[in-house]
Structures are given as structure tokens and as C-alpha cells.
Design a protein around this motif. Structure first.
Motif, PDB file in Angstrom:
ATOM      1  N   LEU A   1     -65.396  -5.877 -31.230  1.00  0.00           N
ATOM      2  CA  LEU A   1     -65.577  -6.637 -29.989  1.00  0.00           C
ATOM      3  C   LEU A   1     -64.386  -6.464 -29.053  1.00  0.00           C
ATOM      4  O   LEU A   1     -64.489  -6.699 -27.850  1.00  0.00           O
ATOM      5  N   PHE A   2     -63.236  -6.106 -29.633  1.00  0.00           N
ATOM      6  CA  PHE A   2     -62.017  -5.979 -28.834  1.00  0.00           C
ATOM      7  C   PHE A   2     -61.556  -4.528 -28.730  1.00  0.00           C
ATOM      8  O   PHE A   2     -60.430  -4.251 -28.316  1.00  0.00           O
ATOM      9  N   GLY A   3     -62.404  -3.609 -29.165  1.00  0.00           N
ATOM     10  CA  GLY A   3     -62.044  -2.197 -29.071  1.00  0.00           C
ATOM     11  C   GLY A   3     -60.918  -1.776 -30.001  1.00  0.00           C
ATOM     12  O   GLY A   3     -60.209  -0.802 -29.732  1.00  0.00           O
ATOM     13  N   VAL A   4     -60.747  -2.498 -31.111  1.00  0.00           N
ATOM     14  CA  VAL A   4     -59.702  -2.159 -32.088  1.00  0.00           C
ATOM     15  C   VAL A   4     -60.048  -0.825 -32.762  1.00  0.00           C
ATOM     16  O   VAL A   4     -61.213  -0.567 -33.064  1.00  0.00           O
ATOM     17  N   ALA A   5     -59.045   0.004 -32.987  1.00  0.00           N
ATOM     18  CA  ALA A   5     -59.278   1.277 -33.697  1.00  0.00           C
ATOM     19  C   ALA A   5     -59.876   0.971 -35.073  1.00  0.00           C
ATOM     20  O   ALA A   5     -59.399   0.095 -35.788  1.00  0.00           O
TER      21      ALA A   5
END
Lengths: 313, 313
Positions: free
Chosen positions: B70-74
Motif C-alpha cells: 500500500l505504501f510502495g515498499v520494496a
């Protein structure tokens, strides 16, 4: 500093840290839950307090405090890191004493946790003390720099886990042939040194290095404390094994000669007491030499190395 | 997304994460020691691998991965954090299965660790998996920001320890009257909810929040995932208890009705299955509502809540 007077001064200093750690652990293990905790179940908290309060020389916290003092680290930071390491030490004692492990009924002259409570509670109290160590280390109170805190967490995990203390206990049980179909193995000197470097050495060594980490020391001084800690750890174990052979139950608070009877692999067994005593003196010298970069500031750490070698309990 | 097709898509996605976690844990638990480790004793490593590889839905890692997305974390960061949480989950199963605890001989249809190895090895494997979780979380590979890593360590310690999972297991054993002189207690609804929020809820909830922490999310979105995780955790436990009453041993891979026979305190026992099913549906709705701030992006987490409620094993 040497002789009787030096020894008495050292003990005063050691006992002062022990008193501070006792008070700190008492506060950390308070009845009231901290934020993020739902509740602190009474029986579990009681067992954790029983396992961690009211005894012990607190040698590991002392090493953290004295090593950290070389870098002017705030004492409250060193004490918190020391308390965390002490939680790991206490957890290891609780689990090692379990019937499935060393099956000990007494520890420091008192019933072990599974005797005072029960086995399930002892397993959970150990688990919770181990977990609590990482809780303490990662709190902002322990150091203002997050990179330092997470570095301590990583180094403690390495010292305590598979490749450190827990792994060393596994090797020790294997050497005694404690598994189905297993037989006692006769370990060589090198294997015993590896086993002990893991089982007791890794945590003592980490305690010394933690002081340097708290002080954000450079590689040279950190390396010096690492070498000091490694030599001190070996000395500690030889002194412990000599005590087991020569000590008596009253001073030790546990059955003397028990390790020898269990056929435990020790350097004293391999080298004989006389040779082991020579090795012990060499290790103390090695520990003192490692502290050269700190000059006179390191006098209490030097005294700690002698204390470890000469203690009678 | 709903119905059979949605369920199949969800399972594909869940299984993909499971495969990645399996491969990652396999690499992390390699034979070669990492730096700072003296050695990795074979028997202990084997037991840790036995306990953590080759099974499990990997629900907790899935929650981390989907929340982090949801937060674009790798993805590799989310997978490492997920692997750490899975180590804690697996450790808890190993220790809970011990003779002194729930005394289970089977887990996922296979002998439990103390049956496949022995009790001492199982205790040490559990201890080492717990320790390893903190090792993984604190590695720079898990997140470039040290403050994020140490925040994860602290939150995991809170979720797993005295005031979380271990404390919940203590309450559970106490409710069953498992101690000398203890008697089974009849817990009320509120007490059961607290027990379960600690024993299984805290770690599931942390898995969801960990995604937000990896994404350095603000308080609002982190709070949303916290509420989602809390509802999902409760739903998970009710579904588990319903399965225990109604499932059969073949699908579960463990003895059905065992919890009921042991007089375990469950909401299904207090509310009855029909009322419990209504509560379950409410919790799924609550979990879905909590995800409102994420709009359509949260479809897989919504599917996870339904999966948890509807699973048959």
C-alpha cells in the motif's frame, strides 16, 4: 592496582553496578504494562522477576558499564544495555536448568524456576526474558541514535542465537551424548574452545563490545574490547571449570563436581588443572594487553579480568 | 472481488508469497554461518529448518507484504520483515507443542519438533528462531532506515513477549488450571478476548502494522492497519475455534475437538457456534471498514479477512 585492597575496591565497584541493575530490572519488570502491551500476566511476571532479581554478580552489565565509561557514555544508557544482556543471561539459565536440558534443582542456592513454579512457566519466563532484552535495547532511552540501538540488537542476536550461546548449548548437549542413540563424544581442545566461545564466550564478549558500540567507538578501540572480551570469556570458563573440580557446594550454591560427573567437555579435563591454571594466567595477561590503547582508564576492566580468574564462587 | 473466482485468485497470491518466504527462510537458514557467528551446529540448524520450512500458509508474511505494498515498499524488505515474523510464529508453535505445554505429537500432519528430534533440541530451536527474528529485522537489508528497523524490533518484542504472545499463552495455561493446585477457570467473554488478543492477535496485528512501519506511514494510515489487524486477529481466532469444533482431523492435520476436550476458553464455547458465526461476520466487516482510507488498493487485504473467516483448515 593489585592485592587485597585492589580486590576489595573492585568488589565495591562491582556490587554498586549490581545494585543499580537490580533496581533497574525491578523497575522495568513492574506490574503495570507499558504502552503496546495488553497486560502483564501476574504469574509470568513473577517468574521473570524470580529469574532475574535477587542475585548474581551482574558481571555482564559491569563489563558494559566499564567499557562504556571509556568513551564517556551516559551511565543510564550503559545500565539499560547491561540490563538487556542480563535478561539474556538469566533466560539462558532458566532454560538450561530445565529437566530436558541440565535438569538442575538449585541455582544460587535457591530452587530453579521450574521447581519454584513449573516447567511451562519456566519455558515461558525464559522466552519472555529473551524477548524483553530486545525490547529494552530498542527503546530510545537506551541510546538516542537509532543506528546504535539497532546495531546492538543485531550483535546481541548473533551472540545469543544459533551461531552463539544457543548453538553452544546444543554442542554441549551433543558432546554429552544426550540424544536418542547419542553417545558422549571426547572433544579435542579446539572443539572445546569453539563450544565455550559460543556457549559462554559470545555473550561476555558482546558485553564488552556493547560498551564500544554505545560510545560509537572507532574500529581500533572496538577491536581492542573485542579481543579483551574474547580472552576474558575463555578465562571465565576455565575458572568456572576449575571451581567445579575444586570448589565446594556451599560456596557455589550448586552441586560441586557435577560437570565432571556428567563427563562435560572442559579444558580442565583435557589439559589437567595445573596446565589449565597456566592457560588461565596467559588469558588474563592477554586480556590486559588488549586494553593497552586505553592506558590507565582501563584499570577496572583489568581488575575484572583478574577477578574472573581468581573468583572462588 | 468475491465468490469462487476471487477466492482462487487470492489463494494464488497467498501461495506466491508463501513460496517466496519458503525460499527466503531456506537461504537465511543456510549451513554457512554469517559473520559474527562462530558456527551453526548442524542438529540445531536442522531443527530450526524443520520447524520453519515446508509448510504453513504464511499468513503473517502475506499481511506484511500486502500492507507494505500500500505504501510502495520494496518487496524484498517486506519479505524479510515477514520472514522474521514467521520465525516468531514458528518458535511459538515449537514451544507450545512441548510436553510441558500443550503436549502435541502432530503439527500439520507431521511429528512435532520434540518428537522428530528431542525436547532439549526443540527448546533450543524455539529459542534460536525467536532470536533469529531479531537478527533478521535488524539487518540493513530489511530497511535502509535504522530508525525503521529498530522500531520494528521494539514493536515485535512487545507483540511477542510478556505483554503479548507469551503472556497470552500463560493466561491460556492458567485458564486450563495446568499448574500445581490450579483448577480450570471459567473465563468470561472479556477475559477470553484479552487472552486471544495477546496469544494470537498481537502478532497478526503487528504483521499488518509492520507494513505501515516499513512504508514510514503517517499515524492515520498506521492506525487504520492497526484496527484492521486487530479485527482480523479476532476473526482468525473465532474461525480457528469453530474449526476445532467442526473440522475433522484429516483437514486440520491435528486432532479435532482437542481444544474443546481440554476445556479451552474460547468465544465459541461462551457464545455458541451460531452467535460466534455472527461475531465473525461482524469482525470481517470491521476489518474491511478499517481499510477505507486505502480505497481499491486494499482489495487483497480485504480478501485476506474473508479468507481468514472462511478457511476450512
Amino acid at each position: 592496582m593489585s592485592g587485597m585492597k585492589g580486590g576489595a575496591l573492585f568488589l565495591t565497584r562491582l556490587n554498586a553496578v549490581a545494585a543499580e541493575i537490580e533496581a533497574l530490572l525491578g523497575r522495568l519488570l513492574a506490574v503495570a504494562p507499558t504502552e503496546d502491551e495488553v497486560a502483564r500476566p501476574g504469574r509470568l511476571l513473577e517468574a521473570m522477576r524470580y529469574a532475574s532479581l535477587g542475585g548474581g554478580k551482574r558481571l555482564r552489565p559491569f563489563l558494559v558499564v566499564e567499557a562504556a565509561a571509556l568513551f564517556g557514555v551516559a551511565r543510564e544508557h550503559a545500565l539499560l544495555a547491561g540490563a538487556a544482556i542480563e535478561c539474556v543471561h538469566c533466560y539462558s539459565l532458566v532454560h538450561d536448568d530445565l529437566p530436558a536440558m541440565d535438569d538442575d534443582a538449585l541455582r544460587r542456592g535457591q530452587p530453579t524456576v521450574h521447581k519454584a513454579f513449573d516447567e511451562a512457566t519456566a519455558i515461558l519466563a525464559g522466552d519472555s526474558l529473551l524477548t524483553f532484552a530486545f525490547d529494552i535495547l530498542s527503546r530510545p532511552d537506551t541510546h538516542p541514535n537509532a543506528a546504535v540501538r539497532v546495531g546492538l540488537v543485531l550483535a546481541l542476536a548473533r551472540a545469543a542465537g544459533l551461531g552463539g550461546m544457543a548453538g553452544g548449548q546444543m554442542l554441549d548437549l551433543a558432546a554429552e551424548g544426550r540424544f536418542a542413540g547419542g553417545r558422549p563424544e571426547r572433544l579435542g581442545e579446539g572443539e572445546i574452545i569453539t563450544l565455550q566461545a559460543m556457549k559462554t564466550g559470545a555473550l561476555l564478549r558482546f558485553a564488552c563490545v556493547a560498551g564500544a558500540m554505545l560510545g560509537e567507538a572507532g574500529a581500533e578501540k572496538r577491536g581492542a574490547l573485542d579481543r579483551y572480551g574474547a580472552a576474558l570469556g575463555q578465562a571465565f570458563q576455565i575458572a568456572d571449570d576449575l571451581l567445579d573440580v575444586e570448589g565446594d557446594a556451599a560456596t557455589l550454591g550448586k552441586a560441586a563436581g557435577k560437570d565432571a560427573a556428567a563427563g562435560k567437555a572442559t579444558l580442565v579435563g583435557v589439559l589437567g588443572p595445573a596446565e589449565a591454571r597456566i592457560r588461565l594466567a596467559q588469558l588474563v595477561a592477554e586480556a590486559e594487553t588488549a586494553l593497552a590503547p586505553f592506558g590507565k582508564d582501563a584499570l577496572w576492566l583489568k581488575a575484572a579480568a583478574r577477578f574472573v580468574a581468581e573468583r572462588r564462587a
